[in-house]
Design an enzyme around this catalytic site. Structure first.
Site, PDB file in Angstrom:
ATOM      1  N   LYS A  27     -56.924 -61.404  -0.120  1.00 44.69           N
ATOM      2  CA  LYS A  27     -57.728 -62.592  -0.422  1.00 44.69           C
ATOM      3  C   LYS A  27     -59.227 -62.298  -0.441  1.00 44.69           C
ATOM      4  O   LYS A  27     -59.965 -62.959  -1.167  1.00 44.69           O
ATOM      5  CB  LYS A  27     -57.389 -63.761   0.497  1.00 44.69           C
ATOM      6  CG  LYS A  27     -57.670 -63.593   1.954  1.00 44.69           C
ATOM      7  CD  LYS A  27     -57.161 -64.819   2.708  1.00 44.69           C
ATOM      8  CE  LYS A  27     -57.002 -64.584   4.182  1.00 44.69           C
ATOM      9  NZ  LYS A  27     -58.201 -64.139   4.916  1.00 44.69           N
TER      10      LYS A  27
ATOM     11  N   ARG B 260     -53.234 -60.276  14.746  1.00 45.13           N
ATOM     12  CA  ARG B 260     -53.749 -61.277  13.806  1.00 45.13           C
ATOM     13  C   ARG B 260     -52.691 -61.661  12.778  1.00 45.13           C
ATOM     14  O   ARG B 260     -52.592 -62.819  12.388  1.00 45.13           O
ATOM     15  CB  ARG B 260     -55.022 -60.762  13.128  1.00 45.13           C
ATOM     16  CG  ARG B 260     -56.233 -60.798  14.061  1.00 45.13           C
ATOM     17  CD  ARG B 260     -57.453 -60.175  13.418  1.00 45.13           C
ATOM     18  NE  ARG B 260     -57.700 -60.756  12.115  1.00 45.13           N
ATOM     19  CZ  ARG B 260     -58.322 -60.125  11.122  1.00 45.13           C
ATOM     20  NH1 ARG B 260     -58.756 -58.891  11.290  1.00 45.13           N
ATOM     21  NH2 ARG B 260     -58.521 -60.733   9.972  1.00 45.13           N
TER      22      ARG B 260
ATOM     23  N   ARG C 127     -57.344 -72.141  10.469  1.00 50.21           N
ATOM     24  CA  ARG C 127     -56.269 -71.291  10.973  1.00 50.21           C
ATOM     25  C   ARG C 127     -55.198 -72.100  11.683  1.00 50.21           C
ATOM     26  O   ARG C 127     -54.135 -71.584  12.006  1.00 50.21           O
ATOM     27  CB  ARG C 127     -56.836 -70.257  11.947  1.00 50.21           C
ATOM     28  CG  ARG C 127     -57.552 -69.174  11.201  1.00 50.21           C
ATOM     29  CD  ARG C 127     -57.975 -68.082  12.125  1.00 50.21           C
ATOM     30  NE  ARG C 127     -58.251 -66.880  11.349  1.00 50.21           N
ATOM     31  CZ  ARG C 127     -58.910 -65.829  11.795  1.00 50.21           C
ATOM     32  NH1 ARG C 127     -59.348 -65.820  13.026  1.00 50.21           N
ATOM     33  NH2 ARG C 127     -59.104 -64.789  11.042  1.00 50.21           N
TER      34      ARG C 127
ATOM     35  N   ARG D  47     -55.021 -48.046   4.431  1.00 53.90           N
ATOM     36  CA  ARG D  47     -56.457 -48.277   4.199  1.00 53.90           C
ATOM     37  C   ARG D  47     -57.291 -47.033   4.450  1.00 53.90           C
ATOM     38  O   ARG D  47     -57.207 -46.428   5.512  1.00 53.90           O
ATOM     39  CB  ARG D  47     -56.968 -49.349   5.171  1.00 53.90           C
ATOM     40  CG  ARG D  47     -56.758 -50.740   4.668  1.00 53.90           C
ATOM     41  CD  ARG D  47     -57.463 -51.663   5.617  1.00 53.90           C
ATOM     42  NE  ARG D  47     -57.118 -53.048   5.323  1.00 53.90           N
ATOM     43  CZ  ARG D  47     -57.635 -54.084   5.975  1.00 53.90           C
ATOM     44  NH1 ARG D  47     -58.481 -53.879   6.959  1.00 53.90           N
ATOM     45  NH2 ARG D  47     -57.291 -55.294   5.661  1.00 53.90           N
TER      46      ARG D  47
ATOM     47  N   ARG E 148     -60.571 -45.494   8.723  1.00 51.78           N
ATOM     48  CA  ARG E 148     -61.619 -46.087   9.553  1.00 51.78           C
ATOM     49  C   ARG E 148     -61.127 -46.271  10.982  1.00 51.78           C
ATOM     50  O   ARG E 148     -60.019 -46.744  11.200  1.00 51.78           O
ATOM     51  CB  ARG E 148     -61.981 -47.443   8.969  1.00 51.78           C
ATOM     52  CG  ARG E 148     -63.437 -47.658   8.743  1.00 51.78           C
ATOM     53  CD  ARG E 148     -63.655 -48.886   7.888  1.00 51.78           C
ATOM     54  NE  ARG E 148     -62.990 -50.043   8.450  1.00 51.78           N
ATOM     55  CZ  ARG E 148     -62.987 -51.241   7.862  1.00 51.78           C
ATOM     56  NH1 ARG E 148     -63.590 -51.405   6.712  1.00 51.78           N
ATOM     57  NH2 ARG E 148     -62.373 -52.256   8.416  1.00 51.78           N
TER      58      ARG E 148
END
Ligand SMILES: [Zn+2]
Length: 211
Positions: A13, A170, A87, A126, A159
């Site tokens: 998103k 999350r 949320r 990632r 990272r």
């Protein structure tokens, strides 16, 4: 005329928000960015928020609400794209009241549909450029040449701050607390479910055609 993006971390998103901002002039209101700004400035709010971020908790609704309200007021003349907010149910209701107070309407809510296993794969994939900080994804957005940045030819690395357990928390919180908001907006007839596994351009098409 405001929009909401509902979706878990790594659903894409953020990428879509950047496209809507650039091509359609929306103001991208990311509560994540607002929070980080506050933390960096080391305000009292920032110190409280830091604890929430470190534990991956979604609490501190009141602090986030305060930040959000101020930012909506500052951008009341623009179409706002809400990213990372609401949320929970109480935040959805709070947002309704803030939008109303500012004399605007919520036009559409996009739900980025993707399952948790796909998200875990994406998180593990990632990689970031050491030099220019562009983020790639081995699954969804790989560099042209392995390990090398397309833009600056810098070296791509994983990272350290992509703390996997925080992200997993999350994601879990999203499915427990945020995903039920889908029904809340569906009842009002303003929900569009997006197939978020599709390639970036096709996700954009799904959004644009529902605007
Ligand atoms: Zn680079």
């Amino acid at each position: 005329m405001h929009l909401i993006f509902l979706g878990p971390p790594a659903c894409g998103k953020g990428t879509q928000a950047a496209i809507l901002k650039k091509e359609h002039g929306y103001y991208h209101l990311s509560t994540g960015d607002l929070i980080r700004k506050e933390v960096t400035a080391e305000t009292e709010l920032g110190r409280k928020l830091k604890v929430c971020i470190e534990t991956g908790a979604l609490g501190a609704s009141e602090i986030v609400n305060e930040l959000l309200k101020k930012d909506v007021e500052n951008h009341r003349q623009m179409g706002i794209l809400f990213d990372g907010y609401p949320r929970k149910q109480d935040q959805a209701e709070f947002l309704d009241s803030v939008i109303k107070e500012n004399g605007s309407v919520l036009k559409r809510v996009f739900y980025f549909d993707i399952d948790a296993n796909e998200l875990y794969k994406r998180i593990l994939g990632r990689i970031t450029c050491n030099d220019c900080s562009i983020v790639y994804n081995l699954q969804t957005n790989p560099p042209k040449e392995e390990g090398i940045c397309d833009c600056c030819k810098g070296q791509l690395v994983r990272r350290n701050d992509d703390n996997e357990s925080v992200l997993k928390n999350r994601i879990q919180s999203f499915f427990e607390e945020t995903a039920p908001l889908k029904g809340f907006y569906q009842k009002r007839g303003i929900l569009t479910v997006i197939n978020a596994i599709a390639p970036v351009e096709l996700v954009t098409e799904q959004i644009i055609s529902a605007l």
